[in-house]
Scaffold this motif. Sequence first.
Motif, PDB file in Angstrom:
ATOM      1  N   SER A  65       0.841  -1.188   0.000  1.00 18.52           N
ATOM      2  CA  SER A  65       0.000   0.000   0.000  1.00 18.52           C
ATOM      3  C   SER A  65       0.883   1.248   0.000  1.00 18.52           C
ATOM      4  CB  SER A  65      -0.902   0.013   1.241  1.00 18.52           C
ATOM      5  OG  SER A  65      -1.605   1.246   1.326  1.00 18.52           O
ATOM      6  N   VAL A  66       0.527   2.227  -0.833  1.00 12.65           N
ATOM      7  CA  VAL A  66       1.335   3.449  -0.886  1.00 12.65           C
ATOM      8  C   VAL A  66       1.355   4.157   0.464  1.00 12.65           C
ATOM      9  CG1 VAL A  66       1.092   3.844  -3.366  1.00 12.65           C
ATOM     10  CG2 VAL A  66      -0.631   4.761  -1.795  1.00 12.65           C
ATOM     11  N   ARG A  67       0.325   3.927   1.269  1.00 15.32           N
ATOM     12  CA  ARG A  67       0.278   4.565   2.593  1.00 15.32           C
ATOM     13  C   ARG A  67       1.269   3.923   3.576  1.00 15.32           C
ATOM     14  NH1 ARG A  67      -5.441   3.788   4.433  1.00 15.32           N
ATOM     15  NH2 ARG A  67      -5.423   2.092   2.928  1.00 15.32           N
ATOM     16  N   ALA A  68       1.772   2.752   3.230  1.00  7.90           N
ATOM     17  CA  ALA A  68       2.734   2.060   4.092  1.00  7.90           C
ATOM     18  C   ALA A  68       4.174   2.467   3.779  1.00  7.90           C
ATOM     19  CB  ALA A  68       2.583   0.547   3.948  1.00  7.90           C
ATOM     20  N   TRP A  69       4.380   3.163   2.652  1.00 10.83           N
ATOM     21  CA  TRP A  69       5.728   3.587   2.268  1.00 10.83           C
ATOM     22  C   TRP A  69       6.127   4.835   3.052  1.00 10.83           C
ATOM     23  CZ3 TRP A  69       8.908   2.065  -2.108  1.00 10.83           C
ATOM     24  CH2 TRP A  69       8.409   0.964  -2.812  1.00 10.83           C
ATOM     25  N   LYS A  70       7.388   4.946   3.428  1.00 10.14           N
ATOM     26  CA  LYS A  70       7.913   6.208   3.923  1.00 10.14           C
ATOM     27  C   LYS A  70       7.960   7.180   2.743  1.00 10.14           C
ATOM     28  CE  LYS A  70      10.725   4.347   7.684  1.00 10.14           C
ATOM     29  NZ  LYS A  70      12.086   4.243   8.279  1.00 10.14           N
ATOM     30  N   ARG A  71       7.609   8.450   3.022  1.00 10.11           N
ATOM     31  CA  ARG A  71       7.468   9.409   1.918  1.00 10.11           C
ATOM     32  C   ARG A  71       8.758   9.534   1.102  1.00 10.11           C
ATOM     33  NH1 ARG A  71       2.746   9.665   0.170  1.00 10.11           N
ATOM     34  NH2 ARG A  71       3.604  11.239  -1.211  1.00 10.11           N
ATOM     35  N   ARG A  72       9.896   9.540   1.757  1.00  7.64           N
ATOM     36  CA  ARG A  72      11.144   9.684   1.024  1.00  7.64           C
ATOM     37  C   ARG A  72      11.388   8.478   0.120  1.00  7.64           C
ATOM     38  NH1 ARG A  72      17.229   9.604   3.500  1.00  7.64           N
ATOM     39  NH2 ARG A  72      18.313   9.682   1.486  1.00  7.64           N
ATOM     40  N   HIS A  73      11.113   7.289   0.605  1.00  9.65           N
ATOM     41  CA  HIS A  73      11.303   6.088  -0.204  1.00  9.65           C
ATOM     42  C   HIS A  73      10.302   6.046  -1.354  1.00  9.65           C
ATOM     43  CE1 HIS A  73      13.241   3.972   3.505  1.00  9.65           C
ATOM     44  NE2 HIS A  73      14.032   4.863   2.961  1.00  9.65           N
ATOM     45  N   LEU A  74       9.076   6.485  -1.076  1.00  9.91           N
ATOM     46  CA  LEU A  74       8.064   6.529  -2.132  1.00  9.91           C
ATOM     47  C   LEU A  74       8.467   7.510  -3.231  1.00  9.91           C
ATOM     48  CD1 LEU A  74       5.247   5.591  -3.109  1.00  9.91           C
ATOM     49  CD2 LEU A  74       4.267   7.486  -1.782  1.00  9.91           C
ATOM     50  N   ALA A  75       9.074   8.625  -2.828  1.00  3.91           N
ATOM     51  CA  ALA A  75       9.462   9.652  -3.796  1.00  3.91           C
ATOM     52  C   ALA A  75      10.540   9.169  -4.758  1.00  3.91           C
ATOM     53  CB  ALA A  75       9.947  10.899  -3.057  1.00  3.91           C
ATOM     54  N   ARG A  76      11.275   8.132  -4.389  1.00  8.23           N
ATOM     55  CA  ARG A  76      12.257   7.569  -5.315  1.00  8.23           C
ATOM     56  C   ARG A  76      11.592   6.772  -6.431  1.00  8.23           C
ATOM     57  NH1 ARG A  76      16.584   5.027  -0.983  1.00  8.23           N
ATOM     58  NH2 ARG A  76      17.225   7.007  -0.018  1.00  8.23           N
ATOM     59  N   ARG A  77      10.370   6.338  -6.173  1.00  9.87           N
ATOM     60  CA  ARG A  77       9.642   5.516  -7.144  1.00  9.87           C
ATOM     61  C   ARG A  77       8.543   6.292  -7.855  1.00  9.87           C
ATOM     62  NH1 ARG A  77      10.095   1.707  -9.481  1.00  9.87           N
ATOM     63  NH2 ARG A  77       8.467   0.248  -8.866  1.00  9.87           N
ATOM     64  N   LEU A  78       8.042   7.339  -7.201  1.00  9.47           N
ATOM     65  CA  LEU A  78       6.853   8.017  -7.712  1.00  9.47           C
ATOM     66  C   LEU A  78       6.980   9.516  -7.497  1.00  9.47           C
ATOM     67  CD1 LEU A  78       3.247   6.751  -7.121  1.00  9.47           C
ATOM     68  CD2 LEU A  78       3.782   9.162  -6.793  1.00  9.47           C
ATOM     69  N   SER A  79       6.807  10.268  -8.585  1.00  9.15           N
ATOM     70  CA  SER A  79       6.889  11.720  -8.529  1.00  9.15           C
ATOM     71  C   SER A  79       5.528  12.308  -8.884  1.00  9.15           C
ATOM     72  CB  SER A  79       7.953  12.230  -9.511  1.00  9.15           C
ATOM     73  OG  SER A  79       8.005  13.641  -9.510  1.00  9.15           O
ATOM     74  N   PHE A  80       5.069  13.282  -8.084  1.00  7.04           N
ATOM     75  CA  PHE A  80       3.742  13.874  -8.295  1.00  7.04           C
ATOM     76  C   PHE A  80       3.865  15.384  -8.389  1.00  7.04           C
ATOM     77  CE2 PHE A  80      -0.094  15.766  -6.164  1.00  7.04           C
ATOM     78  CZ  PHE A  80      -0.955  15.584  -7.242  1.00  7.04           C
TER      79      PHE A  80
END
Length: 260
Positions: A65-80
């Motif tokens: 779930s995207v809500r389970a990712w740390k924001r910094r780690h998510l930002a390496r995979r997904l840019s908004f």
Amino acid sequence: MLLKADDVTVRYAGHCALKTFSLGLGQGEIVALIGPNGSGKSTALHALAGLTRPDTGDVRLDGRSVRAWKRRHLARRLSFLPQAPLAPEGLTVAQLVRHGRFAHVGLFGSFTAEDRRAVEWALESTDLVDLADRDLRALSGGERQRAWIAAALAQEAAFLLLDEPTSFLDIGHQVEVLELLCRLRRERQMTVVVAIHDLNQAMAIADQIMLLARGETVFCGGARALSGSGLIEATFGVNGAFEHRQDGAGRVSFNAHIAI
């Protein structure tokens, strides 16, 4: 699928902004979200980016779930990139784009040669090299928009989510942005989800079109199937005909013949 939304429903103050939204994204494709104002395009992007908590359903990236990712780690995979981003006063274009590397550098890390290369590539890709030292406040609306796109590109994420990226741009820079998105898909296998008002632009670049109305998915599929379905006329409340064409060189055009 690497990024997947399953039956996502989002409500605001009792109003259903998005209803049972589902979308599966693999690597290297462009998906365009189209629809009238208030149709749920921005809400869908926020849900995909993990910025909105669904009332029901979930969005998963690489099985989590995207809500389970740390924001910094998510930002390496997904840019908004939202519609109207805000930056602190006094930033130059280059400084803003450097901020796009935060997910890789961290709060106290130092820039590496790879980080500098990513910033330079983002500036070059958005035609901003000559404006790199300019204050954001001194730029036109279109130039600021390109600076934000450059910051998003500097993240070098596999998934790029853009909300109306061609707003405020003149036609020349609109075309440059669209060509850039196609090049990112082709050369870097980047997956792009873009909310966009211009139907011609959506039809020309997207592998998959999602037509939304009142928070519901009206259509999901290819541009040719949508152009002959009558759903555009019904959803936007216009009389006319919409035609999808592709010439011998593979160039795609979308012609609207509207009765007034």
